[in-house]
Design an enzyme around this catalytic site. Structure first.
Site, PDB file in Angstrom:
ATOM      1  N   CYS A 140       3.704  -4.335  -1.103  1.00 49.10           N
ATOM      2  CA  CYS A 140       4.776  -3.998  -0.150  1.00 49.10           C
ATOM      3  C   CYS A 140       4.288  -3.006   0.908  1.00 49.10           C
ATOM      4  O   CYS A 140       4.251  -3.335   2.094  1.00 49.10           O
ATOM      5  CB  CYS A 140       5.985  -3.489  -0.937  1.00 49.10           C
ATOM      6  SG  CYS A 140       7.231  -2.694   0.057  1.00 49.10           S
ATOM      7  N   TYR A 185       4.590   1.446  10.672  1.00 54.56           N
ATOM      8  CA  TYR A 185       3.886   1.069   9.438  1.00 54.56           C
ATOM      9  C   TYR A 185       2.416   1.479   9.429  1.00 54.56           C
ATOM     10  O   TYR A 185       1.777   1.463   8.385  1.00 54.56           O
ATOM     11  CB  TYR A 185       4.046  -0.431   9.172  1.00 54.56           C
ATOM     12  CG  TYR A 185       5.451  -0.760   8.737  1.00 54.56           C
ATOM     13  CD1 TYR A 185       6.330  -1.457   9.586  1.00 54.56           C
ATOM     14  CD2 TYR A 185       5.952  -0.306   7.524  1.00 54.56           C
ATOM     15  CE1 TYR A 185       7.637  -1.712   9.203  1.00 54.56           C
ATOM     16  CE2 TYR A 185       7.252  -0.559   7.132  1.00 54.56           C
ATOM     17  CZ  TYR A 185       8.094  -1.259   7.977  1.00 54.56           C
ATOM     18  OH  TYR A 185       9.390  -1.508   7.607  1.00 54.56           O
ATOM     19  N   GLU A 198       5.020 -11.705   0.034  1.00 56.24           N
ATOM     20  CA  GLU A 198       5.151 -11.057   1.355  1.00 56.24           C
ATOM     21  C   GLU A 198       5.068 -12.118   2.449  1.00 56.24           C
ATOM     22  O   GLU A 198       5.857 -12.122   3.408  1.00 56.24           O
ATOM     23  CB  GLU A 198       4.045 -10.001   1.559  1.00 56.24           C
ATOM     24  CG  GLU A 198       4.240  -8.744   0.748  1.00 56.24           C
ATOM     25  CD  GLU A 198       5.453  -7.926   1.174  1.00 56.24           C
ATOM     26  OE1 GLU A 198       5.997  -8.135   2.279  1.00 56.24           O
ATOM     27  OE2 GLU A 198       5.871  -7.065   0.379  1.00 56.24           O
TER      28      GLU A 198
HETATM   29  C1  LIG Z   1       9.646  -7.500   2.048  1.00 55.84           C
HETATM   30  C2  LIG Z   1       9.093  -6.167   2.486  1.00 55.84           C
HETATM   31  N1  LIG Z   1       7.810  -5.826   2.095  1.00 55.84           N
HETATM   32  C3  LIG Z   1       7.324  -4.620   2.495  1.00 55.84           C
HETATM   33  C4  LIG Z   1       8.023  -3.759   3.304  1.00 55.84           C
HETATM   34  C5  LIG Z   1       7.437  -2.461   3.747  1.00 55.84           C
HETATM   35  N2  LIG Z   1       7.905  -1.375   2.943  1.00 55.84           N
HETATM   36  C6  LIG Z   1       9.324  -4.161   3.631  1.00 55.84           C
HETATM   37  N3  LIG Z   1      10.102  -3.384   4.383  1.00 55.84           N
HETATM   38  N4  LIG Z   1       9.836  -5.381   3.228  1.00 55.84           N
END
Ligand SMILES: Cc1ncc(CN)c(N)n1
Length: 227
Positions: free
Chosen positions: A136, A166, A207
């Protein structure tokens, strides 16, 4: 070290995520507004569950230091990430609260969330859940790195701030999660380590599916509604 192997092994998958429609649409700035809204509806629910998973793991760990990390992460998730969401809501000129008013665990998000819960509920050691949760922050950090390294975003580019968010705030989270996995792996059998690897690689695939879910505005196709 386990985390080094995983970073190397999943790099081609992250390149594929980068080349898929959602990220490319953000970079070009021409992504379909409805895809961004779909992502926000799914992601706000996903992050709610991610925070609850941290709470679950707090109840399973003996280490005070890990408890402190998990509590910090919950706080960060509860308000921190909404900054990234606000960038997307602003770019499509809609109020964030209004966008996320309804929504549900669309199929790919549902599968991802349940993959993490399965590990949290059926495995004693928190490293199993952490191995499913670690992609994530890591995937988003890599995607942001790639985008900012390969493109010059004009100051008024609608999504520049999303990538910048990010590339800045994920390092601590990533390092602690990888440390937990590497520490645990030192006293695990090859078979147990293979489960950590499989969890991590599957979540990297989740993801990719999550972004594609938003790009295609994926919904359940069954008859009637899903509770
Ligand atoms: C599905 C998803 N994966 C990761 C992230 C980053 N924290 C997020 N906001 N959403």
């Amino acid at each position: 070290m386990l985390s080094e192997i995983l970073k190397k092994e999943t790099e081609p998958m992250i390149e594929a995520i980068y080349s898929d429609a959602f990220i490319q649409g953000l970079i070009r700035g021409d992504i379909d507004d409805a895809a961004v809204a779909h992502y926000l509806r799914a992601d706000s629910l996903y992050l709610d569950e991610f925070a609850k998973l941290y709470a679950l793991l707090i109840s399973k760990t003996e280490s005070k230091e890990t408890v402190r990390f998990l509590m910090g992460q919950m706080a960060f998730l509860m308000d921190g990430e909404s900054e990234a969401h606000e960038v997307l809501a602003h770019a499509i000129n809609r109020s964030y609260a209004d966008i996320i008013k309804d929504g549900e665990w669309y199929p790919s998000a549902d599968h991802y969330i349940k993959h993490m819960y399965f590990n949290a509920f059926t495995r004693e050691h928190i490293a199993y859940a952490i191995s499913a949760m670690a992609p994530c922050p890591y995937v988003y950090r890599r995607i942001a790195d790639m985008a900012l390294a390969r493109h010059t975003f004009e100051t008024d580019h609608p999504y520049r701030k999303w990538f910048e968010f990010y590339v800045n705030d994920m390092d601590d989270t990533i390092n602690v999660m990888f440390d937990i996995m590497d520490d645990a792996a030192r006293s695990m059998t090859e078979k147990e380590i293979d489960v950590l690897k499989k969890n991590y690689i599957e979540s990297t695939e989740h993801e990719r599916r999550f972004f594609n879910m938003a790009a295609t505005k994926e919904e359940w196709t069954g008859v009637g509604t899903h509770a």
